[in-house]
Design an enzyme around this catalytic site. Structure first.
Site, PDB file in Angstrom:
ATOM      1  CG  HIS A 175      -0.025 -66.891 -48.024  1.00  0.00           C
ATOM      2  ND1 HIS A 175       0.947 -67.623 -48.652  1.00  0.00           N
ATOM      3  CD2 HIS A 175       0.138 -65.613 -48.409  1.00  0.00           C
ATOM      4  CE1 HIS A 175       1.681 -66.803 -49.388  1.00  0.00           C
ATOM      5  NE2 HIS A 175       1.214 -65.584 -49.272  1.00  0.00           N
TER       6      HIS A 175
ATOM      7  CG  ASP B 252      -3.104 -58.473 -49.127  1.00  0.00           C
ATOM      8  OD1 ASP B 252      -2.876 -59.597 -49.599  1.00  0.00           O
ATOM      9  OD2 ASP B 252      -2.533 -57.436 -49.519  1.00  0.00           O
TER      10      ASP B 252
HETATM   11  C1  SDX Z   1      -1.256 -62.347 -51.431  1.00  0.00           C
HETATM   12  O1  SDX Z   1       1.397 -66.124 -53.133  1.00  0.00           O
HETATM   13  C2  SDX Z   1       1.794 -65.107 -52.504  1.00  0.00           C
HETATM   14  O2  SDX Z   1       2.907 -65.061 -52.000  1.00  0.00           O
HETATM   15  C3  SDX Z   1       0.823 -63.942 -52.458  1.00  0.00           C
HETATM   16  C4  SDX Z   1       1.205 -62.769 -51.570  1.00  0.00           C
HETATM   17  C5  SDX Z   1       2.425 -62.051 -52.110  1.00  0.00           C
HETATM   18  O3  SDX Z   1       3.101 -61.375 -51.300  1.00  0.00           O
HETATM   19  O4  SDX Z   1       2.639 -62.087 -53.341  1.00  0.00           O
HETATM   20  O5  SDX Z   1       1.469 -63.201 -50.260  1.00  0.00           O
HETATM   21  C6  SDX Z   1       0.087 -61.722 -51.520  1.00  0.00           C
HETATM   22  O6  SDX Z   1      -1.857 -62.577 -52.445  1.00  0.00           O
HETATM   23  C7  SDX Z   1      -1.784 -62.767 -50.076  1.00  0.00           C
HETATM   24  C8  SDX Z   1      -3.153 -63.491 -50.187  1.00  0.00           C
HETATM   25  C9  SDX Z   1      -4.229 -62.417 -50.344  1.00  0.00           C
HETATM   26  N1  SDX Z   1      -5.555 -63.063 -50.647  1.00  0.00           N
HETATM   27  C10 SDX Z   1      -6.547 -63.058 -49.754  1.00  0.00           C
HETATM   28  O7  SDX Z   1      -6.450 -62.649 -48.593  1.00  0.00           O
HETATM   29  C11 SDX Z   1      -7.863 -63.600 -50.314  1.00  0.00           C
HETATM   30  C12 SDX Z   1      -8.490 -64.579 -49.305  1.00  0.00           C
HETATM   31  N2  SDX Z   1      -7.647 -65.786 -49.262  1.00  0.00           N
HETATM   32  C13 SDX Z   1      -8.012 -66.895 -50.114  1.00  0.00           C
HETATM   33  O8  SDX Z   1      -8.575 -66.552 -51.330  1.00  0.00           O
HETATM   34  C14 SDX Z   1      -6.944 -67.987 -50.126  1.00  0.00           C
HETATM   35  O9  SDX Z   1      -6.558 -68.192 -48.838  1.00  0.00           O
HETATM   36  C15 SDX Z   1      -5.712 -67.810 -50.998  1.00  0.00           C
HETATM   37  C16 SDX Z   1      -6.063 -67.516 -52.406  1.00  0.00           C
HETATM   38  C17 SDX Z   1      -4.844 -66.725 -50.458  1.00  0.00           C
HETATM   39  C18 SDX Z   1      -4.932 -69.123 -50.944  1.00  0.00           C
HETATM   40  O10 SDX Z   1      -5.742 -70.059 -51.532  1.00  0.00           O
HETATM   41  P1  SDX Z   1      -5.222 -71.584 -51.744  1.00  0.00           P
HETATM   42  O11 SDX Z   1      -3.841 -71.762 -51.318  1.00  0.00           O
HETATM   43  O12 SDX Z   1      -5.572 -71.982 -53.125  1.00  0.00           O
HETATM   44  O13 SDX Z   1      -6.050 -72.347 -50.697  1.00  0.00           O
HETATM   45  P2  SDX Z   1      -7.474 -72.909 -50.958  1.00  0.00           P
HETATM   46  O14 SDX Z   1      -8.300 -71.896 -51.689  1.00  0.00           O
HETATM   47  O15 SDX Z   1      -7.345 -74.262 -51.530  1.00  0.00           O
HETATM   48  O16 SDX Z   1      -8.030 -72.964 -49.467  1.00  0.00           O
HETATM   49  C19 SDX Z   1      -7.781 -74.094 -48.678  1.00  0.00           C
HETATM   50  C20 SDX Z   1      -9.064 -74.235 -47.853  1.00  0.00           C
HETATM   51  C21 SDX Z   1     -10.321 -74.245 -48.716  1.00  0.00           C
HETATM   52  O17 SDX Z   1     -11.291 -75.024 -48.030  1.00  0.00           O
HETATM   53  P3  SDX Z   1     -11.523 -76.570 -48.564  1.00  0.00           P
HETATM   54  O18 SDX Z   1     -11.887 -76.463 -50.037  1.00  0.00           O
HETATM   55  O19 SDX Z   1     -10.217 -77.274 -48.330  1.00  0.00           O
HETATM   56  O20 SDX Z   1     -12.654 -77.059 -47.727  1.00  0.00           O
HETATM   57  O21 SDX Z   1      -9.201 -73.098 -46.980  1.00  0.00           O
HETATM   58  C22 SDX Z   1     -10.377 -72.369 -47.326  1.00  0.00           C
HETATM   59  C23 SDX Z   1     -10.805 -72.817 -48.712  1.00  0.00           C
HETATM   60  O22 SDX Z   1     -12.208 -72.704 -48.855  1.00  0.00           O
HETATM   61  N3  SDX Z   1     -10.003 -70.967 -47.319  1.00  0.00           N
HETATM   62  C24 SDX Z   1     -10.728 -69.980 -46.786  1.00  0.00           C
HETATM   63  C25 SDX Z   1      -9.973 -68.817 -46.974  1.00  0.00           C
HETATM   64  N4  SDX Z   1      -8.838 -69.117 -47.619  1.00  0.00           N
HETATM   65  C26 SDX Z   1      -8.863 -70.451 -47.833  1.00  0.00           C
HETATM   66  N5  SDX Z   1     -11.932 -69.992 -46.167  1.00  0.00           N
HETATM   67  C27 SDX Z   1     -12.382 -68.786 -45.739  1.00  0.00           C
HETATM   68  N6  SDX Z   1     -11.698 -67.608 -45.889  1.00  0.00           N
HETATM   69  C28 SDX Z   1     -10.513 -67.595 -46.498  1.00  0.00           C
HETATM   70  N7  SDX Z   1      -9.832 -66.444 -46.637  1.00  0.00           N
END
Ligand code: SDX
Length: 434
Positions: free
Chosen positions: A309, A367
């Site tokens: 998140h 989710d």
């Molecule tokens: C919702 O914003 C909100 O409030 C949203 C929400 C709401 O109520 O409106 O809460 C609802 O959208 C919840 C999130 C649902 N999405 C998912 O579950 C999809 C999987 N999650 C990721 O796509 C990700 O965690 C996000 C999009 C939710 C957050 O992404 P960020 O904040 O941009 O973080 P990032 O992509 O920069 O990740 C940081 C690191 C990265 O590694 P590095 O590049 O630093 O090496 O963590 C890793 C990412 O690769 N990472 C994951 C991961 N999520 C982040 N690695 C594996 N699996 C994951 N799910």
């Protein structure tokens, strides 16, 4: 910068120092007001993804991502989900206070009497293929409401703003149920005014003309709680979309349609659908390690859906309530050992002990468990994000109203860091070389 005392911070550009005032809110991080930066320095700030940017001031929802705290108008989500109902939460988000018994009764009455949609909407649906994704239908049909309700599109009129808000909250369940019925080839079911909001929705989804449908009160209560959990969440991507669309003066129905479109993405509200598909793809707990390895592999775009998140670097408080609701629903339905739940629980256990997830503070989000619950209730995977949109509509509307009613409100218009070609002259086609 001495942020604590609120004195100005200073930025020096080309030897010229420019004061940056610090503004504090009631709780949570303070902000550096950079609104004069460009005028005073000719420079923009740069923050793709808005990881460090407060786009607005708001009184509606507060999140502390490190502590796993979520407050709606100051009330903890755990207390609202446990003790209140969804329409009470809608009133709270819209008006800022919990309703008295009389205010709640009046609000419920007003919402109930806006649940029908213009009957020509039924013909509107006929234009879709039966296998259209219900989110495509929702984007289109919610946007189309502005073609039917001209008497609540003048955003400068507070009365029309409130009517549009009530219409949106009231009609989303009806449109969502119509999208589902259309996808399964069953006739639309009209709302019934003697049912409460969520029971009405369940009946519109699952009743058929051939027999009476009895709403299961345990499932209705569980779904009502799920709606409370999804109602608002500060300045997430879809809410920011609604605010930006609304800042141009677009009508509220069009703004909500834009929010639905943004929510559809798998990185946002589409994650509940993607998370369930992921659990089905994993299939059995013994296959979890290979998926964890993929999630950690920089060269693999795969991510664990339902994990991570932007704000929560602790457990999403909604996920904990969601997990408990999942157990309540499965118990009520007599589902003893749901293989998807077994995979989810084992995946969560492994992920939460894995160094990669611990170091990156990746926890299950709202989710992760919602799909298991909604599937058990009888909703197809394609309807999961529709239910998210149904619940989030009140949050979008409350944030939209707050933005419209902010006297300092202006159209949102971010700038950029340009890295394209400098000015160059046109070349006649005869002189161009590949
Ligand atoms: C919702 O914003 C909100 O409030 C949203 C929400 C709401 O109520 O409106 O809460 C609802 O959208 C919840 C999130 C649902 N999405 C998912 O579950 C999809 C999987 N999650 C990721 O796509 C990700 O965690 C996000 C999009 C939710 C957050 O992404 P960020 O904040 O941009 O973080 P990032 O992509 O920069 O990740 C940081 C690191 C990265 O590694 P590095 O590049 O630093 O090496 O963590 C890793 C990412 O690769 N990472 C994951 C991961 N999520 C982040 N690695 C594996 N699996 C994951 N799910």
């Amino acid at each position: 910068m001495d942020a604590k005392s609120g004195t100005a911070g200073t930025i020096t550009v080309d030897g010229k120092s420019v004061d940056m005032p610090v503004k504090g809110g009631s709780i949570g991080p303070q902000v550096v007001d950079i609104s004069k930066l460009y005028a005073q320095t000719g420079m923009f700030t740069y923050d793709p993804g808005f990881t460090s940017t407060a786009a607005c001031e708001s009184k509606i929802t507060y999140i502390d991502g490190d502590e796993g705290i979520l407050l709606y108008r100051g009330y903890p989500i755990e207390q609202l989900a446990e003790q209140g109902d969804f329409l009470e939460t809608c009133y709270l988000l819209l008006y800022g206070e919990l309703p008295t018994a009389a205010q709640k009764a009046d609000f419920d009455y007003r919402v109930t009497r806006h649940t029908m949609v213009h009957d020509q909407m039924h013909r509107f649906f006929q234009g879709f293929r039966r296998d259209a994704h219900p989110m495509a239908v929702m984007v289109a049909s919610v946007g189309a409401l502005s073609a039917f309700y001209h008497d609540s599109t003048d955003i400068s009129d507070p009365q029309q703003r409130m009517i549009a808000s009530m219409r949106m909250i009231a009609k989303m369940p009806t449109l969502a149920a119509m999208a589902y019925k259309y996808s399964v080839g069953q006739p639309f079911v009209y709302p019934k005014n003697d049912l409460d909001y969520t029971a009405n929705f369940l009946r519109m989804c699952f009743a058929v003309p051939c027999e009476e449908y009895k709403v299961n009160p345990v499932l209705a209560r569980a779904l009502d709680r799920i709606f409370i959990l999804h109602a608002d969440h500060e300045q997430n991507a879809s809410t920011s979309t609604v605010r930006l669309a609304g800042s141009s003066g677009a009508n509220p129905f069009a703004c909500i349609a834009a929010g639905i479109a943004c929510l559809w993405g798998p990185a946002h509200g589409g994650a509940n659908e993607a998370a369930l598909k992921m659990l089905e793809e994993i299939g059995t707990p013994d296959r979890i390690p290979q998926f964890i390895a993929r999630a950690k592999d920089k060269n693999d775009p795969f991510r664990l859906m339902g994990f991570g998140h932007r704000v929560y670097k602790n457990y999403d408080p909604r996920a904990k309530i969601m997990q408990k609701t999942t157990h309540d629903v499965l118990a009520e339905l007599g589902i003893k050992d749901d293989p998807l739940l077994d995979v989810a629980l084992e995946l969560e256990r492994i992920a939460l002990s894995d160094e990669y997830f611990v170091e990156k503070k990746l926890y299950p989000n709202i989710d992760f468990y919602s799909g298991i619950t909604l599937k058990a209730m009888g909703f197809p995977t394609s309807m999961f994000t529709v239910l998210f949109a149904l619940a989030r509509t009140v949050g979008w509307i409350a944030q939209w109203k707050e933005m419209i009613e902010d006297p300092s409100q202006k159209i949102g218009r971010p700038r950029q860091l340009y890295t394209g070609e400098p000015k160059r002259d046109y070349i006649p086609v005869a002189q161009r070389r590949a």
